[in-house]
Motif scaffolding. Structure first.
Motif, mmCIF file in Angstrom:
data_model
loop_
_atom_site.group_PDB
_atom_site.id
_atom_site.type_symbol
_atom_site.label_atom_id
_atom_site.label_comp_id
_atom_site.label_asym_id
_atom_site.label_seq_id
_atom_site.Cartn_x
_atom_site.Cartn_y
_atom_site.Cartn_z
ATOM 1 N N ASP A 18 4.314 -11.683 11.971
ATOM 2 C CA ASP A 18 3.104 -11.166 12.610
ATOM 3 C C ASP A 18 2.921 -9.675 12.410
ATOM 4 O OD1 ASP A 18 5.380 -10.728 14.078
ATOM 5 O OD2 ASP A 18 4.386 -10.864 16.021
ATOM 6 N N ILE A 19 3.861 -8.995 11.754
ATOM 7 C CA ILE A 19 3.763 -7.556 11.496
ATOM 8 C C ILE A 19 4.101 -7.326 10.032
ATOM 9 C CG2 ILE A 19 4.709 -5.286 11.999
ATOM 10 C CD1 ILE A 19 5.237 -6.225 14.831
ATOM 11 N N SER A 20 3.173 -6.764 9.288
ATOM 12 C CA SER A 20 3.418 -6.584 7.864
ATOM 13 C C SER A 20 2.625 -5.397 7.338
ATOM 14 C CB SER A 20 3.038 -7.856 7.090
ATOM 15 O OG SER A 20 1.651 -8.123 7.217
ATOM 16 N N GLY A 21 2.948 -5.008 6.120
ATOM 17 C CA GLY A 21 2.237 -3.942 5.443
ATOM 18 C C GLY A 21 2.194 -4.210 3.957
ATOM 19 N N GLU A 22 1.249 -3.604 3.266
ATOM 20 C CA GLU A 22 1.170 -3.724 1.819
ATOM 21 C C GLU A 22 0.713 -2.395 1.238
ATOM 22 O OE1 GLU A 22 -3.335 -5.575 1.460
ATOM 23 O OE2 GLU A 22 -1.606 -6.864 1.064
ATOM 24 N N LEU A 23 1.150 -2.128 0.006
ATOM 25 C CA LEU A 23 0.780 -0.881 -0.649
ATOM 26 C C LEU A 23 -0.709 -0.880 -0.969
ATOM 27 C CD1 LEU A 23 3.732 -0.267 -3.139
ATOM 28 C CD2 LEU A 23 3.178 1.072 -1.118
ATOM 29 N N ALA A 24 -1.423 0.101 -0.446
ATOM 30 C CA ALA A 24 -2.843 0.277 -0.795
ATOM 31 C C ALA A 24 -2.969 1.037 -2.108
ATOM 32 C CB ALA A 24 -3.577 1.010 0.317
ATOM 33 N N TRP A 25 -2.095 2.040 -2.289
ATOM 34 C CA TRP A 25 -2.021 2.753 -3.549
ATOM 35 C C TRP A 25 -0.701 3.517 -3.642
ATOM 36 C CZ3 TRP A 25 -1.193 7.752 -2.422
ATOM 37 C CH2 TRP A 25 -1.829 8.340 -1.329
ATOM 38 N N SER A 26 -0.311 3.827 -4.863
ATOM 39 C CA SER A 26 0.859 4.668 -5.140
ATOM 40 C C SER A 26 0.498 5.621 -6.269
ATOM 41 C CB SER A 26 2.065 3.830 -5.558
ATOM 42 O OG SER A 26 2.513 3.018 -4.503
ATOM 43 N N LEU A 27 0.950 6.856 -6.151
ATOM 44 C CA LEU A 27 0.738 7.842 -7.210
ATOM 45 C C LEU A 27 2.086 8.285 -7.743
ATOM 46 C CD1 LEU A 27 -1.186 9.749 -8.821
ATOM 47 C CD2 LEU A 27 -0.689 11.465 -7.065
ATOM 48 N N TYR A 28 2.272 8.176 -9.047
ATOM 49 C CA TYR A 28 3.506 8.621 -9.690
ATOM 50 C C TYR A 28 3.314 10.022 -10.264
ATOM 51 C CZ TYR A 28 7.288 9.047 -13.052
ATOM 52 O OH TYR A 28 8.382 9.504 -13.755
ATOM 53 N N LEU A 29 4.264 10.914 -9.988
ATOM 54 C CA LEU A 29 4.229 12.289 -10.484
ATOM 55 C C LEU A 29 5.498 12.533 -11.295
ATOM 56 C CD1 LEU A 29 2.987 13.761 -7.136
ATOM 57 C CD2 LEU A 29 1.698 13.893 -9.258
ATOM 58 N N PRO A 30 5.402 12.624 -12.608
ATOM 59 C CA PRO A 30 6.596 12.778 -13.446
ATOM 60 C C PRO A 30 7.235 14.154 -13.319
ATOM 61 C CG PRO A 30 4.613 12.942 -14.782
ATOM 62 C CD PRO A 30 4.167 12.555 -13.393
ATOM 63 N N HIS A 31 8.548 14.199 -13.558
ATOM 64 C CA HIS A 31 9.305 15.452 -13.652
ATOM 65 C C HIS A 31 9.360 16.243 -12.349
ATOM 66 C CE1 HIS A 31 8.877 14.437 -17.833
ATOM 67 N NE2 HIS A 31 7.580 14.733 -17.845
ATOM 68 N N ASN A 40 3.190 7.060 -1.634
ATOM 69 C CA ASN A 40 2.668 5.737 -1.336
ATOM 70 C C ASN A 40 1.854 5.739 -0.054
ATOM 71 O OD1 ASN A 40 4.544 4.290 -3.372
ATOM 72 N ND2 ASN A 40 5.966 5.393 -2.037
ATOM 73 N N MET A 41 0.820 4.898 -0.018
ATOM 74 C CA MET A 41 0.085 4.645 1.217
ATOM 75 C C MET A 41 0.156 3.148 1.517
ATOM 76 S SD MET A 41 -2.586 3.902 3.367
ATOM 77 C CE MET A 41 -4.282 3.804 2.809
ATOM 78 N N VAL A 42 0.683 2.828 2.703
ATOM 79 C CA VAL A 42 0.840 1.449 3.137
ATOM 80 C C VAL A 42 -0.160 1.157 4.239
ATOM 81 C CG1 VAL A 42 2.399 -0.210 4.245
ATOM 82 C CG2 VAL A 42 3.283 1.402 2.543
ATOM 83 N N LYS A 43 -0.931 0.096 4.064
ATOM 84 C CA LYS A 43 -1.815 -0.385 5.123
ATOM 85 C C LYS A 43 -1.098 -1.517 5.859
ATOM 86 C CE LYS A 43 -6.070 -0.418 5.165
ATOM 87 N NZ LYS A 43 -6.092 0.788 6.033
ATOM 88 N N THR A 44 -1.099 -1.447 7.185
ATOM 89 C CA THR A 44 -0.462 -2.486 7.974
ATOM 90 C C THR A 44 -1.513 -3.295 8.743
ATOM 91 O OG1 THR A 44 -0.184 -1.350 10.114
ATOM 92 C CG2 THR A 44 1.383 -0.798 8.358
ATOM 93 N N ASN A 45 -1.060 -4.388 9.341
ATOM 94 C CA ASN A 45 -1.933 -5.182 10.209
ATOM 95 C C ASN A 45 -1.698 -4.859 11.676
ATOM 96 O OD1 ASN A 45 0.573 -6.296 10.609
ATOM 97 N ND2 ASN A 45 -0.089 -8.428 10.432
ATOM 98 N N ILE A 46 -1.166 -3.640 11.946
ATOM 99 C CA ILE A 46 -0.829 -3.215 13.303
ATOM 100 C C ILE A 46 -2.022 -2.484 13.917
ATOM 101 C CG2 ILE A 46 0.737 -1.826 14.704
ATOM 102 C CD1 ILE A 46 2.739 -2.064 12.302
#
Length: 512
Positions: free
Chosen positions: A40-53, A480-486
């Motif tokens: 009943d409690i979860s989250g998923e990645l809405a977006w992730s940004l990779y920054l090299p070096h 990372n940005m995680v959206k939850t159902n909370i």
């Protein structure tokens, strides 16, 4: 990392040698982790940004910079000591995860941003600092530099008098221009070898927020270095405000002090009250000002590197209690919340087993706020110094801890590292992941939790390296940005590094 840029290295070469020892401890299976998402409690990645070096010790800050009604994210970053980068401060579009603007710097920007509207355009501007006396004010809308501390006439004093800048705070206007000014600590010579007591004295510095000029300086009363981000007591006037600051480091003793802001502005800290001292370790993690009993009186909650957590009564400065976690060192600040029924606010603390720089796993304890009684103590996750957060995730009237957790496992007989966001539920005696683990390790970046997009649900922003095989890595990072159902049914009061207000005071903004 640690003290938001407090120095982990005495030199880059030395750390490479030490790091080999640090990661060579026996590991646990990747499967030895929290139970996966609760149904009943979860989250998923809405977006992730990779920054090299790049890598980061900075913790995310949030403000709507582009006027779209969604919070945008500001993070400092960099490479190893004394390495310049063209991406030292970055602002990300909170909706898409794309870069709004970035700023270069001569060294690592490990600090977390102070947000204030300097130019009066209605958009929060960014004041952020780091190594080599880097301290900037950046236009939040455009990313253009408003001012920098290290002007030409000050550059000969960099790494001689002026060293790392830690997290700044606002104080009442000192110049008469109608704009609040800045108080910030500066110190910490990265080139000093461990256990060398001969270190440059740290300072509390008052800075003109409009132009970055020095208004005043106050040297540490014991003549020692500082890696400690200050925290100010609640108050609107100079005479009402107190400042907590600390001295010492990982291998050099120091003390924790409190004094009136008036003393700081006079440049004399000799009358500061010494709250605690340690002969072999200092005070690095910023304190929390918390109304423990709900009676309007703010107490001081502090952690010392030697593995001790303290509570001091705000008015008398009398020690209320202390608790030491034997065989550990503490670099993270406390998480503040109502974790058990029928009691005052409690404090969740992360301590690292071992001694700098030879750490293994993290021990986590929950201390009852009134008397310092330990209500929970458990070891899980690998070394980290990010600080815990708190929110009532399941809406049972009690807070849960939300925290970054590093895991260690094996892949073809080689150690691998992953990072995730965990929820620790004391009432139901369980812990679980909000998302599956991601490759890499988080040294000290504290996540941010709140409603980023104003949709009424909890969001989580967090950073980590993407290096699967090394813990101390500056060769690539991910935001990372995680959206939850909370659902958010009450204000988030401890949802970022140094709290939801970013100033070490427990509560929402504006102060309740």
């Amino acid at each position: 990392m640690l003290r938001r840029g407090n120095v982990l290295l005495f030199s880059v070469a030395a750390f490479v040698i030490l790091a080999a020892v640090f990661i060579a401890k026996p590991g646990v299976s990747l499967h030895n982790r929290a139970e996966s998402h609760k149904k009943d409690i979860s989250g998923e990645l809405a977006w992730s940004l990779y920054l090299p070096h790049l890598g980061t010790f900075s913790s995310p800050r949030v403000a709507d910079l582009n006027g779209d009604g969604v919070g945008d994210i500001i993070v400092g970053m960099g490479r190893l000591e004394f390495q310049a980068t063209d991406t030292a401060v970055v602002a990300l579009d909170g909706k898409l995860g794309t870069i709004l603007w970035s700023l270069p710097a001569s060294d690592h920007i490990f600090g977390s941003a102070l947000l204030m509207d300097i130019d009066g355009d209605g958009v929060q501007d960014v004041v952020i600092g780091g190594r080599s006396a880097n301290l900037f004010a950046v236009n939040g809308k455009t990313g253009e530099l408003i001012w920098e501390f290290a002007k030409e006439h000050l550059r000969p004093l960099i790494q001689k008098k002026y060293f790392n800048f830690y997290n700044p705070q606002l104080i009442p206007d000192q110049t008469g221009d109608g704009l609040a000014d800045i108080l910030v600590s500066n110190g910490g010579d990265v080139l000093k070898v461990p256990y060398d007591e001969d270190r440059p004295v740290g300072h509390l510095m008052t800075i003109d927020a409009s132009n970055g000029h020095i208004i005043g300086e106050a040297p540490m009363p014991d003549g020692k270095e500082t890696y400690h981000s200050i925290a100010l007591s609640p108050g609107d006037k100079v005479e009402e405000i107190e400042v907590v600051f600390g001295t010492g480091g990982e291998t050099v003793g120091g003390s924790l002090y409190v004094c009136g802001l008036r003393e700081v502005l006079k440049g004399d800290l000799s009358k500061a009250i010494k709250l605690a001292e340690s002969p072999h370790k200092g005070f690095i993690a910023p304190v929390a000002w918390v109304d423990i009993l709900g009676d309007g009186r703010y107490s001081i909650i502090a952690c010392g590197v030697e593995g001790t957590v303290y509570a001091f009564e705000g008015k008398t400065k009398k020690q209320l209690w202390k608790y030491q976690v034997q065989g550990t060192e503490m670099y993270a600040s406390v998480g503040v919340g109502n974790f058990f029924k029928g009691g005052p606010l409690d404090f969740f603390i992360t301590a690292n087993k071992g001694f700098w720089p030879f750490f293994s796993q993290s021990t986590h304890i929950l201390v009852e706020g009134h008397k310092g009684r330990v209500r929970f103590e458990e070891t899980f996750g690998e070394f980290q110094t990010s600080s815990p957060l708190a929110y009532d995730v399941n809406h049972d009237g009690l807070d849960e801890v939300i925290m970054s957790v590093n895991l260690e496992g094996k892949e073809a007989e080689r150690k691998v590292f992953t990072n995730s966001i965990w929820v620790v539920d004391f009432a139901n005696k369980q812990k679980y992941e909000l998302i599956p683990p991601l490759p890499g390790h988080n040294n000290s970046s504290t996540p941010w939790v709140g409603d980023l997009d104003n949709d009424g649900y909890l969001d989580v922003v967090f950073c980590h390296s993407d290096n699967l095989y090394h813990t101390y890595a500056f060769d690539g990072m991910q935001i990372n940005m995680v959206k939850t159902n909370i659902p958010i049914r009450q204000p988030v009061k401890w949802g970022a590094y140094m709290g939801s207000r970013y100033d070490g005071r427990y509560g929402t903004w504006p102060m309740e």
